[in-house]
Design an enzyme around this catalytic site. Sequence first.
Site, PDB file in Angstrom:
ATOM      1  N   SER A 109       0.848  -1.189   0.000  1.00  0.00           N
ATOM      2  CA  SER A 109       0.000   0.000   0.000  1.00  0.00           C
ATOM      3  C   SER A 109       0.887   1.244   0.000  1.00  0.00           C
ATOM      4  O   SER A 109       1.651   1.458  -0.933  1.00  0.00           O
ATOM      5  CB  SER A 109      -0.958  -0.038   1.194  1.00  0.00           C
ATOM      6  N   ASP A 122      -9.764  -3.720  -5.198  1.00  0.00           N
ATOM      7  CA  ASP A 122      -9.118  -2.931  -4.146  1.00  0.00           C
ATOM      8  C   ASP A 122      -9.821  -1.588  -3.993  1.00  0.00           C
ATOM      9  O   ASP A 122      -9.966  -0.835  -4.957  1.00  0.00           O
ATOM     10  CB  ASP A 122      -7.644  -2.713  -4.498  1.00  0.00           C
ATOM     11  N   HIS A 167      -8.160  -4.870  -1.193  1.00  0.00           N
ATOM     12  CA  HIS A 167      -6.908  -4.334  -0.665  1.00  0.00           C
ATOM     13  C   HIS A 167      -6.208  -5.306   0.276  1.00  0.00           C
ATOM     14  O   HIS A 167      -4.985  -5.360   0.317  1.00  0.00           O
ATOM     15  CB  HIS A 167      -7.198  -3.022   0.073  1.00  0.00           C
TER      16      HIS A 167
END
Length: 699
Positions: free
Chosen positions: A550, A635, A670
Amino acid sequence: MNKFVYVLFFLGASCMHKNIPLTAPQPVKKAFTHSKHGDNRQDDYYWLRERENPDVIKYLQSENAYTESVMAPAKKIEEKIFGELKSRVKEDESSAPVKDGNYYYSARYELGQQYPLHVRRLGSATGPEEILLNIPALAQGHSFYQSTGPRMSMDQNKMAYSVDTVGRRFFTIYFKDLKTNTMLPDKIENVSGNMAWANDNETVFYSQQDPNTLRVHKIFRYSLKTHKAELIYEEKDETFSCYVYKSLSDKFIYIGSFSTLSSEIRYIDADRPLNAATLFQKREKEVKYMVTDHVDRFYITTNKDAKNFKLMTAELTNTAASAWKELVPHRKDTYLMDVTVFKNYLVLEERFNGITQLQIMDLQGKNPYLIPFADQSYLASVGDNREFDTDTLRYDYESMRLPSSVYDFNMKTHQQVLVKRDEVPNYDENLYRTERVFLTVRDGTKVPVSLIMKKDLKLDGSAPMLVYGYGSYGANMDPWFNSEIFSLVDRGFVYAKAHIRGGSEMGREWYDQGRTVNKKNTFYDFIDCTMELVNLKYADPQRIYAMGGSAGGLLMGAVMNMRPDLYKGMVAQVPFVDVITTMLDDSIPLTTSEYDEWGNPNEKTAYDYIKSYSPYDNVKDARYPNVLVTTGLHDSQVQYWEPAKWVPRLREHNKGDSVILLKTDLEAGHGGASGRFDQLKETATEYAFILMLDQPAAL
């Protein structure tokens, strides 16, 4: 016309490249130019954001096929690693039962199952079991299934739970009457999953996100009697989000509004859920505060005139900041993260010199007691506490070497009992050692790094090393236990977790030094820590690898551009790499709420600074390291198209023979796969990629 063309991708002649296809997928280029502040940026892969375009899916599928073919020589080691990872999972693991009234709640797995059963027992932890949620059964027929678990009403006769079956964090709330063992007809769709029960056992407060930007901006009150939802609060400021929570005392329901640097709280009497929410204290620029309560007063943690936060109190009848009274003052060397209020005690979660600590005191802030811990590097945190009137604090403890343990600590006698320690099969903690070092980076700052390695490893500069980092949002990458990493450590790796600026490990200033116009400190810290670890002979300079996800994927991309020669390989998980484009598009999820993190590129100064490090905009002709990039089609935090277009741009400019791979989970979001064994498969792929580079002879 075929939308895809394939170009020659020269991989070199080293042994790891034998039998690897010579072509990599190449998406078609479609001219597109971003213009801002008189600056033009060419983005020929901008069209990949067309999620419903069949050619986008074909491209992602072709990348998956290419990754699979490139990694085919490592298939056996990948399967072996998966077996190792799974062997360190106790398949019938269960959580420590937690007492709430007359019931003891826990979750447990059955052999071979990907998901847990949520259960409770009446009277004692060994009483008759009642299954509340059978997640394995509920997940059948779904490729992705995530649940918040049970949320109990005050009388514990009703249960709410929320479910996401896509991975974009849009949940549906369901209700069940536990006395009759029947599902209620009520169903609340497309919400965040955040909720709190009022004390009447009929009213639930919940939050809802915008369907496009995903900003959580509405709080609703829902009645199981009327089957109607009522909007009670809407956060209009696009840089703020909101949520709802209930205090341990069960006295108040709170509505929290927050941005990166500011917050604002409202509250409702939990016994009178139809009341309007009362503003606690009006928001102020760059002032954060959090509120909980006791029977007769509020407790507030705030950074108002206190960089590392202080603890204040307020009367129930006057919550204005001018009436707050200081209980625990600000301390320059101690970061106050949170406070838990029991009937007779306060428990402060703090950081001193980057390490967590738990301090207990009475309600007047007197008679402090610091729970002692023997290890030099560890993570201690307040655990699952559900009872207000108790002398027992439940806390969690772990280190990079010691699996997570749950303790019950008597706040009156200072005696403690080990309730449960996670069982890790095929693992011996005595075979490893941990270290914590402070490394001096280019501006003189000392950055802490936590390390784990085999106990008998010699620091002679010959070992491979994996360096992990994050460094954003003030999030702390603490030295927690990770059973997966031992598949690398057992093969001679040193694992280093760099606590770089942008996190809050060393206090609030640590965070401020790694955001907006100071963001490059995050990248410099990571590079400098890596180099210093090499200088200290922890690793062979030719066998260094890096990993981050991320915002940690942004770290990977920025570091790769700054020092493409430093790492032999990188794993960038769901990486945030097109910072400037994303932060200019307020239709993309979470953009407006992050201006205080990265800066607002609508302002030229911020635009220029972000552009100077944004990974996608700084790809250049260079000999890039080997890279495995992962993403998820659904995501909700980092859109799949960022890594999808970054990879072909990297390949275009790569002047070396390294492999650059993209692997997209077409079912997940995610957080990756939802099942516990499916998650291990993702880790096995990442570790196999690293070993394919480092130890090709072992394939």
